[in-house]
Design a protein around this motif. Structure first.
Motif, PDB file in Angstrom:
ATOM      1  N   PHE B 154     -17.918  -5.761  25.680  1.00 16.12           N
ATOM      2  CA  PHE B 154     -17.503  -6.462  24.458  1.00 16.12           C
ATOM      3  C   PHE B 154     -18.431  -7.654  24.218  1.00 16.12           C
ATOM      4  CE2 PHE B 154     -13.123  -5.026  23.150  1.00 16.12           C
ATOM      5  CZ  PHE B 154     -13.054  -3.942  24.012  1.00 16.12           C
ATOM      6  N   VAL B 155     -18.748  -7.869  22.958  1.00 14.96           N
ATOM      7  CA  VAL B 155     -19.597  -8.998  22.583  1.00 14.96           C
ATOM      8  C   VAL B 155     -18.706 -10.183  22.180  1.00 14.96           C
ATOM      9  CG1 VAL B 155     -21.270  -9.830  20.873  1.00 14.96           C
ATOM     10  CG2 VAL B 155     -21.531  -7.558  21.893  1.00 14.96           C
ATOM     11  N   TYR B 216     -17.858  -8.376  12.761  1.00 17.86           N
ATOM     12  CA  TYR B 216     -18.728  -8.135  13.918  1.00 17.86           C
ATOM     13  C   TYR B 216     -18.362  -6.850  14.649  1.00 17.86           C
ATOM     14  CZ  TYR B 216     -21.881 -12.024  13.614  1.00 17.86           C
ATOM     15  OH  TYR B 216     -22.897 -12.839  13.200  1.00 17.86           O
ATOM     16  N   ALA B 217     -17.092  -6.463  14.600  1.00 17.97           N
ATOM     17  CA  ALA B 217     -16.707  -5.176  15.190  1.00 17.97           C
ATOM     18  C   ALA B 217     -17.404  -4.040  14.450  1.00 17.97           C
ATOM     19  CB  ALA B 217     -15.186  -4.995  15.133  1.00 17.97           C
ATOM     20  N   MET B 218     -17.654  -4.251  13.157  1.00 20.28           N
ATOM     21  CA  MET B 218     -18.328  -3.227  12.352  1.00 20.28           C
ATOM     22  C   MET B 218     -19.837  -3.202  12.623  1.00 20.28           C
ATOM     23  SD  MET B 218     -16.048  -1.577  10.788  1.00 20.28           S
ATOM     24  CE  MET B 218     -14.575  -1.876  11.749  1.00 20.28           C
ATOM     25  N   ALA B 219     -20.288  -4.049  13.527  1.00 19.16           N
ATOM     26  CA  ALA B 219     -21.708  -4.058  13.901  1.00 19.16           C
ATOM     27  C   ALA B 219     -21.882  -3.784  15.391  1.00 19.16           C
ATOM     28  CB  ALA B 219     -22.325  -5.415  13.563  1.00 19.16           C
ATOM     29  N   PHE B 220     -20.974  -4.367  16.200  1.00 21.16           N
ATOM     30  CA  PHE B 220     -21.110  -4.243  17.660  1.00 21.16           C
ATOM     31  C   PHE B 220     -20.062  -3.320  18.271  1.00 21.16           C
ATOM     32  CE2 PHE B 220     -23.288  -8.304  16.923  1.00 21.16           C
ATOM     33  CZ  PHE B 220     -24.442  -8.100  17.654  1.00 21.16           C
ATOM     34  N   ARG B 221     -19.174  -2.827  17.439  1.00 23.26           N
ATOM     35  CA  ARG B 221     -18.103  -1.944  17.859  1.00 23.26           C
ATOM     36  C   ARG B 221     -17.004  -2.672  18.620  1.00 23.26           C
ATOM     37  NH1 ARG B 221     -18.119   3.975  20.611  1.00 23.26           N
ATOM     38  NH2 ARG B 221     -16.017   3.771  21.418  1.00 23.26           N
TER      39      ARG B 221
END
Lengths: 463, 463
Positions: B154-155, B216-221
């Motif tokens: 997780f980022v 950011y979830a839509m970029a880093f999952r």
């Protein structure tokens, strides 16, 4: 959903090769031809994307061919090695399911966009290569910092954000209030009636957790904060943000040497961590953002930081005054141009500058025997200038009170802080590391707006 | 300074036994007699203190005898095993140097103090046993949470604290301003002239980073936030603070089941981590703060969390309405008394309650096919009630807009959020974990003021 991540594929390809797997991600590019096509998919878990090959045996072949960049897809297929190709493997798709399309006006087409433009779409820019790299590395740096301190037994202390005191008397602060700004309650003599505010008194956003965290160093010995701090400075520069994160360690039974050892160890630890854990991202920065980055960072790892007193540094700088906008003389504050000259031209590596004149440093710094300078230290690094500022703290009650009197600080505002000098005082030291400066230093990014997910600056508070 | 920590002594005593060592710490208690004395020293690195024996061969023997509790000392001597005693070893001192005395009015004498009293000296209370335990465990929990997410790729995303939008339209918010409250600038028509404020518009302190982190979830999952959030609620309870920390993970390509698995895994991971890394502290809580604590936590580790829908939970609770202050019926929000009844009396372990009526949940939650409930989930734990609240998010553009229209939310305020449903939308889910509730749950402490270093509540913003 039972999906494999691209990261897992790269980490242990042997576990997945020639097996059927399912991944989910976003289309970065798509190349179609009559009987087959290629999709490059990024799932955000890894810097490298994954290539998907699909054929016209798929029932939705025609639909796939028309998919726009940015579409979310779930791909099932066999992972096969591609020893001839640039990438080590690809998926031979047996199914491509569209999870969510991407409208034709998707702003991130394949071409390269300027950082300025990308700042206007801060909710989408993390989908680009540069910002994938920046924000993954930012996350890793944050974690490495926690690791460094926790492994050494430091206690993480959450110092408060809303504060009733103007700590160091530093800079412009943001006020926090629940009063109706259209109709501020007033007392009989016409002043703001803070008794009607949420906390019953004026409150601000913190500029530093240091004074608070010192109280915890006197209980846990080694502690650190890692949290947001705020400056309402009207400075529109590539280095200043109104909201940024700071790391502030504080050690009891420690002096300025201990402080510098901790700081040098921290910077080296973090550099090593990102080089090991984000090699693809770091190579990307080195190639596209800052050509000398990797050499510079590796040089730091291999060298001991330099040490110089402020007085000696001023002597060195004075010889080059013709090169500076602001001329240097003893007593003046060092500007970024001077700091960078020292670290880039003179020492060619990070340098600790110590023992600054008391007049340009904070009241709580330990007075040196010369009574002119204090046991302060700034760490300067190439490309940035000051990245760390710290000091040994004045631990003598009387000396501290005398200095506060000199500066006109009210004792009653610092009762808690003076208590630390009344009950079991001891030599102690700490520093502040600006987190964003650290991220800039390690990535080569030159504008603070590009290392903060949603930056806050003068007249800019989007999303 | 070259000091050994008490923690190191306990970790590898064999490295130090029968050798001369030097430690620094604070006197917890001192017992003197004619020819020798005992000092119990805590250096804050470890929950257990260290006993020091000193004799009248020391030149400052008389001075030592008179030292007050709280004094900072540096002790040199030989570490010797004490197989007959309660503690495993002690120092036979060859030198006791006073680093800083402790004034006679030191507030922490040996007797036990009430939590209420200790709240009035928040800068000194971390020196007591209880708060040594609380704040070391708080630090470990924070680190365990980072570990859990980072180990899973997780980022960590720092969402902004100052925000120009009232996210969920939730609760009272703190306003942030640099305008002069004595003289608020007004426009010609008498309204507040926010163009003269720092950001050129009204700004508040965030109540949640969720909408930001979704981008950011839509970029880093897989991403998470871990930062401060604020509520200007005028509620003076043991469970509410105006400033507290929240953890908000968000996963792309994930549904409500993934969400619950992540939440259960997180809570178990953190419990296991503190049991392993702070056994002395956890035993202390179990003995002095909350008798059943260890059994309860171990029970959680060994059991699977229960699952029940809101509708079924209401049916269960309605049968016991005679026991509640607020009677339960379908459509009502569950109160703490109901939540605790479910988890403590009915399931006797943590329980996920899912699929709440849409009317009592936020606009962004995924509509269920029944069009009456949403894919929300709350995790309830014994002793606390709700500790986690989350949902699958509405990922369909049209459904989301329709729901926003129903609630009178302006589309233009959520452009960035709607963009996520326009460009590569996918099922995704996340939750919020109140960090302080988590600390209370793991320590058995019952007042949120006692798990925050410097708590902020109505009319209370000290230090």
């Amino acid at each position: 959903m039972n999906l494999v991540t691209v990261k897992e594929l790269y980490k242990t390809p042997e576990a997945y090769l020639d097996k059927e797997i399912t991944i989910g991600g976003w289309i970065r590019s798509l190349r179609d031809s009559k009987a087959f096509g290629f999709i490059v998919v990024s799932d955000g878990s890894y810097f490298e994307p994954l290539q998907v090959v699909y054929h016209d045996n798929l029932t939705n072949f025609a639909e796939i061919n028309k998919l726009n960049v940015g579409t979310a897809v779930i791909v099932t297929g066999t992972l096969v090695a591609t020893p001839q190709a640039k990438q080590p493997f690809e998926i031979q798709a047996t199914g491509v399911v569209v999870e969510g399309t991407s409208a034709p006006d998707y702003p991130l087409q394949k071409k390269r966009h300027s950082f300025e433009y990308l700042r206007t779409i801060s909710h989408l820019r993390p989908r680009t290569n540069t910002f994938q790299a920046v924000f993954r590395v930012r996350s890793l740096i944050a974690y490495a910092i926690h690791q460094y301190f926790q492994d050494r037994g430091f206690v993480y202390v959450h110092t408060p954000l809303i504060t009733g005191s103007d700590c160091e008397g530093a800079g412009e602060m943001f006020q926090v209030t629940t009063m109706d700004l259209n109709d501020i309650p007033k007392t009989e003599d016409g002043k703001v009636d803070f008794s009607q505010d949420f906390f019953g008194k004026p409150t601000n956003l913190t500029v530093s957790g240091q004074l608070n965290v010192e109280t915890y160093a006197m209980a846990f010995r080694n502690v650190y904060t890692f949290g947001p701090t705020f400056r309402a400075e009207n400075s529109n520069t590539p280095r200043h943000a109104a909201e940024f994160w700071m790391i502030e360690p504080e050690m009891a039974f420690a002096d300025l040497d201990d402080n510098m050892r901790l700081a040098e160890g921290l910077l080296k630890y973090v550099i090593r961590y990102v080089l090991e854990n984000a090699p693809a991202e770091m190579n990307f920065f080195n190639q596209f953002v800052d050509k000398g980055l990797l050499d510079r960072l590796k040089n730091v790892l291999e060298s001991e930081f330099a040490h110089v007193t402020y007085t000696d540094a001023v002597k060195i700088l004075e010889e080059h005054n013709d090169q500076f906008d602001y001329k240097v003389s003893w007593g003046c504050d060092l500007q970024t141009e001077h700091e960078r000259y020292l670290t880039e031209q003179v020492f060619k590596k990070p340098v600790f500058v110590t023992d600054y004149p008391k007049e340009i440093k904070a009241f709580y710094m330990k007075m040196n025997p010369d009574n002119k300078t204090v046991a302060a230290v700034d760490c300067l690094v190439p490309g940035i200038g000051e990245i760390i500022g710290g000091s040994q703290r004045e631990d003598d009650y009387d000396t501290l009170v005398a200095r506060m009197d000199e500066l006109g600080l009210k004792k009653e505002d610092y009762d808690f802080y003076l208590d630390l000098r009344k009950y079991g005082s001891n030599r102690h030291a700490g520093f502040g590391l600006g987190f964003e400066r650290c991220v800039m230093y390690l990535t080569g990014m030159t504008n603070i707006r590009d290392v903060i997910p949603f930056p806050r600056t003068v007249n800019n508070c989007e999303l």
